[in-house]
Design an enzyme around this catalytic site. Sequence first.
Site, PDB file in Angstrom:
ATOM      1  N   HIS A  19      -1.793   3.310  -8.590  1.00 31.00           N
ATOM      2  CA  HIS A  19      -2.148   2.382  -9.663  1.00 31.00           C
ATOM      3  C   HIS A  19      -1.888   3.036 -11.006  1.00 31.00           C
ATOM      4  O   HIS A  19      -2.119   4.226 -11.184  1.00 31.00           O
ATOM      5  CB  HIS A  19      -3.625   1.971  -9.571  1.00 31.00           C
ATOM      6  CG  HIS A  19      -4.579   3.115  -9.414  1.00 31.00           C
ATOM      7  ND1 HIS A  19      -4.798   3.747  -8.219  1.00 31.00           N
ATOM      8  CD2 HIS A  19      -5.356   3.754 -10.321  1.00 31.00           C
ATOM      9  CE1 HIS A  19      -5.669   4.715  -8.381  1.00 31.00           C
ATOM     10  NE2 HIS A  19      -6.024   4.757  -9.653  1.00 31.00           N
ATOM     11  N   HIS A  60       0.832  -1.200   0.000  1.00 30.33           N
ATOM     12  CA  HIS A  60       0.000   0.000   0.000  1.00 30.33           C
ATOM     13  C   HIS A  60       0.870   1.254   0.000  1.00 30.33           C
ATOM     14  O   HIS A  60       1.547   1.554   0.978  1.00 30.33           O
ATOM     15  CB  HIS A  60      -0.919   0.006   1.219  1.00 30.33           C
ATOM     16  CG  HIS A  60      -1.842   1.188   1.266  1.00 30.33           C
ATOM     17  ND1 HIS A  60      -3.035   1.228   0.569  1.00 30.33           N
ATOM     18  CD2 HIS A  60      -1.738   2.386   1.902  1.00 30.33           C
ATOM     19  CE1 HIS A  60      -3.628   2.390   0.783  1.00 30.33           C
ATOM     20  NE2 HIS A  60      -2.864   3.120   1.589  1.00 30.33           N
TER      21      HIS A  60
HETATM   22  P1  5GP Z   1      -8.517   6.590 -10.235  1.00 27.62           P
HETATM   23  O1  5GP Z   1      -9.760   7.381 -10.508  1.00 27.62           O
HETATM   24  O2  5GP Z   1      -8.167   6.568  -8.760  1.00 27.62           O
HETATM   25  O3  5GP Z   1      -7.350   6.953 -11.095  1.00 27.62           O
HETATM   26  O4  5GP Z   1      -8.860   5.092 -10.670  1.00 27.62           O
HETATM   27  C1  5GP Z   1      -9.493   4.180  -9.856  1.00 27.62           C
HETATM   28  C2  5GP Z   1     -10.057   3.115 -10.759  1.00 27.62           C
HETATM   29  O5  5GP Z   1     -10.386   2.000  -9.955  1.00 27.62           O
HETATM   30  C3  5GP Z   1     -11.325   3.530 -11.493  1.00 27.62           C
HETATM   31  O6  5GP Z   1     -11.095   3.442 -12.894  1.00 27.62           O
HETATM   32  C4  5GP Z   1     -12.369   2.526 -11.007  1.00 27.62           C
HETATM   33  O7  5GP Z   1     -13.241   2.115 -12.029  1.00 27.62           O
HETATM   34  C5  5GP Z   1     -11.519   1.379 -10.487  1.00 27.62           C
HETATM   35  N1  5GP Z   1     -12.110   0.641  -9.395  1.00 27.62           N
HETATM   36  C6  5GP Z   1     -12.673   1.152  -8.265  1.00 27.62           C
HETATM   37  N2  5GP Z   1     -13.085   0.162  -7.453  1.00 27.62           N
HETATM   38  C7  5GP Z   1     -12.759  -1.001  -8.084  1.00 27.62           C
HETATM   39  C8  5GP Z   1     -12.950  -2.385  -7.729  1.00 27.62           C
HETATM   40  O8  5GP Z   1     -13.467  -2.739  -6.674  1.00 27.62           O
HETATM   41  N3  5GP Z   1     -12.507  -3.296  -8.633  1.00 27.62           N
HETATM   42  C9  5GP Z   1     -11.905  -2.947  -9.810  1.00 27.62           C
HETATM   43  N4  5GP Z   1     -11.506  -3.931 -10.607  1.00 27.62           N
HETATM   44  N5  5GP Z   1     -11.713  -1.664 -10.169  1.00 27.62           N
HETATM   45  C10 5GP Z   1     -12.151  -0.700  -9.312  1.00 27.62           C
HETATM   46 ZN    ZN Z   2      -3.980  -0.283  -0.448  1.00 25.17          ZN
END
Ligand code: 5GP
Ligand code: ZN
Length: 125
Positions: free
Chosen positions: A104, A50
């Site tokens: 990520h 993390h």
């Molecule tokens: P961020 O907006 O932080 O750059 O991207 C987070 C991403 O995580 C989003 O594209 C969202 O769809 C994805 N995401 C959120 N929760 C989950 C989950 O429980 N499983 C998966 N596979 N993707 C998730």
């Molecule tokens: Zn984490």
Amino acid sequence: MTRYNPECIFCKITAGLIPATVLYRNDVVVAFRDITPVAPTHVLIIPVEHIRSLSELTEADSEIAAQILLAARIVADITGVLESGYRVVFNNGADALQSVGHIHAHLIGGRPMGWPPFAGHEVRH
Ligand code: 5GP
Ligand code: ZN
């Protein structure tokens, strides 16, 4: 010591507590399909440990940083976008709409994309 946050959804995915479609995994990183894909290929590559965001990466995390990029190349190959092209994005912090506080990389491909991401094109989560 492994950094783990029991409140974090991506830590729960690395631990197998939340299901995900995992395409690639090694001791350092896990790659799984985004639950809300924005393109035919949309995979998230995360470290097992993390770390909140790119801003919190340190010299001690060099191996993790390298493994994320190497996994991106492997995932591009697995998903068939290595030749057609793909984008690797780290959303970092509020202005970039980072919504999950576990670093990520988004690997996005399988369709043509615009550039740059002009103001107004973004969708707030
Ligand atoms: P961020 O907006 O932080 O750059 O991207 C987070 C991403 O995580 C989003 O594209 C969202 O769809 C994805 N995401 C959120 N929760 C989950 C989950 O429980 N499983 C998966 N596979 N993707 C998730
Ligand atoms: Zn984490």
